[in-house]
Design an enzyme around this catalytic site. Structure first.
Site, PDB file in Angstrom:
ATOM      1  N   TYR A 160       8.794  57.131  19.439  1.00 11.09           N
ATOM      2  CA  TYR A 160       7.419  56.049  19.054  1.00 11.09           C
ATOM      3  C   TYR A 160       7.805  55.238  18.168  1.00 11.09           C
ATOM      4  O   TYR A 160       7.482  53.978  18.418  1.00 11.09           O
ATOM      5  CB  TYR A 160       6.501  57.233  18.519  1.00 11.09           C
ATOM      6  CG  TYR A 160       5.067  56.391  18.130  1.00 11.09           C
ATOM      7  CD1 TYR A 160       4.203  55.897  19.259  1.00 11.09           C
ATOM      8  CD2 TYR A 160       4.673  56.048  16.838  1.00 11.09           C
ATOM      9  CE1 TYR A 160       2.935  55.524  18.547  1.00 11.09           C
ATOM     10  CE2 TYR A 160       3.519  55.755  16.486  1.00 11.09           C
ATOM     11  CZ  TYR A 160       2.657  55.300  17.235  1.00 11.09           C
ATOM     12  OH  TYR A 160       1.525  54.667  16.915  1.00 11.09           O
ATOM     13  N   ALA A 161       8.443  55.574  17.124  1.00 10.98           N
ATOM     14  CA  ALA A 161       8.988  54.443  16.014  1.00 10.98           C
ATOM     15  C   ALA A 161       9.948  53.414  16.672  1.00 10.98           C
ATOM     16  O   ALA A 161       9.625  52.339  16.223  1.00 10.98           O
ATOM     17  CB  ALA A 161       9.598  55.097  14.604  1.00 10.98           C
ATOM     18  N   SER A 163      10.022  52.580  19.627  1.00  9.21           N
ATOM     19  CA  SER A 163       9.062  51.641  20.628  1.00  9.21           C
ATOM     20  C   SER A 163       8.156  50.533  19.706  1.00  9.21           C
ATOM     21  O   SER A 163       8.104  49.546  19.818  1.00  9.21           O
ATOM     22  CB  SER A 163       7.878  52.417  21.306  1.00  9.21           C
ATOM     23  OG  SER A 163       7.124  52.977  20.657  1.00  9.21           O
TER      24      SER A 163
HETATM   25  N1  NAP Z   1      -4.248  56.406  15.141  1.00  4.58           N
HETATM   26  C1  NAP Z   1      -3.274  55.991  14.364  1.00  4.58           C
HETATM   27  O1  NAP Z   1      -3.167  56.629  13.133  1.00  4.58           O
HETATM   28  C2  NAP Z   1      -2.289  54.958  14.632  1.00  4.58           C
HETATM   29  C3  NAP Z   1      -1.352  54.515  13.708  1.00  4.58           C
HETATM   30  C4  NAP Z   1      -0.600  53.350  14.181  1.00  4.58           C
HETATM   31  C5  NAP Z   1      -0.589  52.780  15.389  1.00  4.58           C
HETATM   32  N2  NAP Z   1      -1.588  53.217  15.961  1.00  4.58           N
HETATM   33  C6  NAP Z   1      -1.648  52.391  17.480  1.00  4.58           C
HETATM   34  O2  NAP Z   1      -3.043  52.088  17.798  1.00  4.58           O
HETATM   35  C7  NAP Z   1      -2.977  51.870  19.320  1.00  4.58           C
HETATM   36  C8  NAP Z   1      -4.319  52.550  19.824  1.00  4.58           C
HETATM   37  O3  NAP Z   1      -4.125  53.734  19.284  1.00  4.58           O
HETATM   38  P1  NAP Z   1      -5.380  54.912  18.841  1.00  4.58           P
HETATM   39  O4  NAP Z   1      -5.048  55.351  17.583  1.00  4.58           O
HETATM   40  O5  NAP Z   1      -6.784  54.156  18.811  1.00  4.58           O
HETATM   41  O6  NAP Z   1      -5.465  56.089  20.064  1.00  4.58           O
HETATM   42  P2  NAP Z   1      -6.585  56.633  21.049  1.00  4.58           P
HETATM   43  O7  NAP Z   1      -7.957  56.647  20.250  1.00  4.58           O
HETATM   44  O8  NAP Z   1      -5.927  57.797  21.228  1.00  4.58           O
HETATM   45  O9  NAP Z   1      -6.578  55.389  22.017  1.00  4.58           O
HETATM   46  C9  NAP Z   1      -5.682  55.192  23.204  1.00  4.58           C
HETATM   47  C10 NAP Z   1      -6.124  54.387  24.074  1.00  4.58           C
HETATM   48  O10 NAP Z   1      -5.160  53.874  24.965  1.00  4.58           O
HETATM   49  C11 NAP Z   1      -5.698  54.040  26.364  1.00  4.58           C
HETATM   50  N3  NAP Z   1      -4.497  54.616  27.133  1.00  4.58           N
HETATM   51  C12 NAP Z   1      -3.391  55.686  26.763  1.00  4.58           C
HETATM   52  N4  NAP Z   1      -2.300  55.801  27.719  1.00  4.58           N
HETATM   53  C13 NAP Z   1      -2.837  54.410  28.787  1.00  4.58           C
HETATM   54  C14 NAP Z   1      -2.072  53.936  29.849  1.00  4.58           C
HETATM   55  N5  NAP Z   1      -1.031  54.666  30.274  1.00  4.58           N
HETATM   56  N6  NAP Z   1      -2.520  52.810  30.387  1.00  4.58           N
HETATM   57  C15 NAP Z   1      -3.449  52.172  29.644  1.00  4.58           C
HETATM   58  N7  NAP Z   1      -4.400  52.565  28.550  1.00  4.58           N
HETATM   59  C16 NAP Z   1      -3.819  53.939  28.058  1.00  4.58           C
HETATM   60  C17 NAP Z   1      -6.533  55.349  26.089  1.00  4.58           C
HETATM   61  O11 NAP Z   1      -7.313  55.639  27.314  1.00  4.58           O
HETATM   62  P3  NAP Z   1      -6.877  56.549  28.576  1.00  4.58           P
HETATM   63  O12 NAP Z   1      -6.506  57.656  27.909  1.00  4.58           O
HETATM   64  O13 NAP Z   1      -8.046  56.682  29.290  1.00  4.58           O
HETATM   65  O14 NAP Z   1      -6.130  55.739  29.357  1.00  4.58           O
HETATM   66  C18 NAP Z   1      -7.430  54.913  25.108  1.00  4.58           C
HETATM   67  O15 NAP Z   1      -8.202  54.170  25.333  1.00  4.58           O
HETATM   68  C19 NAP Z   1      -1.682  52.593  19.931  1.00  4.58           C
HETATM   69  O16 NAP Z   1      -0.925  51.295  20.205  1.00  4.58           O
HETATM   70  C20 NAP Z   1      -1.102  53.386  18.847  1.00  4.58           C
HETATM   71  O17 NAP Z   1       0.026  53.478  18.951  1.00  4.58           O
HETATM   72  C21 NAP Z   1      -2.342  53.993  15.883  1.00  4.58           C
END
Ligand code: NAP
Length: 256
Positions: A160-161, A163
């Protein structure tokens, strides 16, 4: 009024991963700021619920089911949004995944591909497709959701890191090449945020949450709403001279 530079009235935004977490909060924030919002993820019913919330704010919304790691879905997504709204002014590459823990000795090809296909390849080619639309329409803004992990790795989430480090470099490469078309490309690197993805890490590594709070000067895990101010800044004219940058929204974690 200077504050008007933050408005997104009349702009069309496409947000991937818009069904929950950071993507949903951003979609609602952009709608409040005046934008028409298209949201994409794999599950249509979840997107339809967010589309209803956007419409309640008086804005247009378009939910589109798409797997952003698949080229066919990417092309279909861009066609659907441009057919409906005629243009895309703002792209937020937010969909991301981190499905399992594995050290670099244990990661297998399937896990590597599932992370890299969505987080990096999908982000790159969706940006490419949308940038072609933006170029035709005189410009736009692309915001890539990276992570603090893209700067500093944690054990067992190295793929993940990797990516997310790639996402930071995609941001710089595209910012350099697309500036001539009035397309600005920036990234946002969240710290730990309470979402399905963020909380799954706390479940898998029980000691991780307390350790993260201890290492964070602001002393807490973020909520998705904590990301929205920086998103609106990067999407709006308030950031008109900013490109190729990555804003870290992580409670000061790199200070410790
Ligand atoms: N939460 C954290 O601590 C954190 C920290 C740093 C960075 N981030 C980044 O923030 C971003 C959003 O993450 P989040 O934390 O908000 O996670 P989340 O609540 O789990 O949401 C992930 C979203 O991505 C969608 N998704 C997953 N796989 C997909 C695919 N193959 N195609 C299209 N959509 C897809 C999911 O919907 P479906 O499952 O219905 O497809 C959902 O809408 C990500 O890039 C993550 O790496 C998060």
């Amino acid at each position: 009024m200077y504050i008007d530079k933050y408005r997104l009235d009349g702009k069309v935004a496409l947000i991937t991963g818009g069904s929950r977490g950071i993507g949903r909060a951003t979609a609602l924030g952009f709608a409040e700021a005046g934008a028409t919002v298209a949201i994409a993820s794999r599950k249509l019913p979840d997107l339809e619920n967010v589309a209803k919330e956007i419409k309640k704010l008086g804005r247009k919304a378009l939910p589109v089911a798409a797997h952003v790691g698949r080229m066919e879905d990417i092309n279909n997504l861009v066609s659907k949004v441009t057919n409906e709204f005629g243009e895309i002014d703002i792209l937020v590459n937010n969909a991301g995944t981190s499905p399992a823990l594995a050290s670099s000795l244990d990661v297998d090809e399937r896990l590597w591909d599932s992370i890299l296909n969505l987080n990096l390849k999908g982000l790159f080619f969706l940006s490419q497709a949308v940038a072609k639309v933006m170029k035709e329409h005189g410009g736009g803004k692309i915001i890539n959701v990276a992570s603090m992990d893209g700067f500093k790795p944690e054990a067992n989430i190295g793929t993940y890191a990797i990516s997310k480090a790639g996402v930071i470099m995609v941001t710089k490469v595209m910012a350099l090449e697309l500036a001539q078309y009035n397309i600005r490309v920036n990234a946002l690197a969240p710290g730990n945020v309470h979402t399905r993805l963020g909380d799954s890490r706390f479940l898998a590594m029980p000691e991780y949450k307390g350790e993260m709070i201890k290492r964070t000067p602001l002393g807490r895990i973020a909520d998705p709403d904590d990301m929205v101010g920086a998103m609106i800044y990067l999407a709006s004219d308030a950031s008109s001279f900013v490109t190729g940058e990555c804003i870290v929204v992580a409670g000061g974690i790199f200070l410790t």
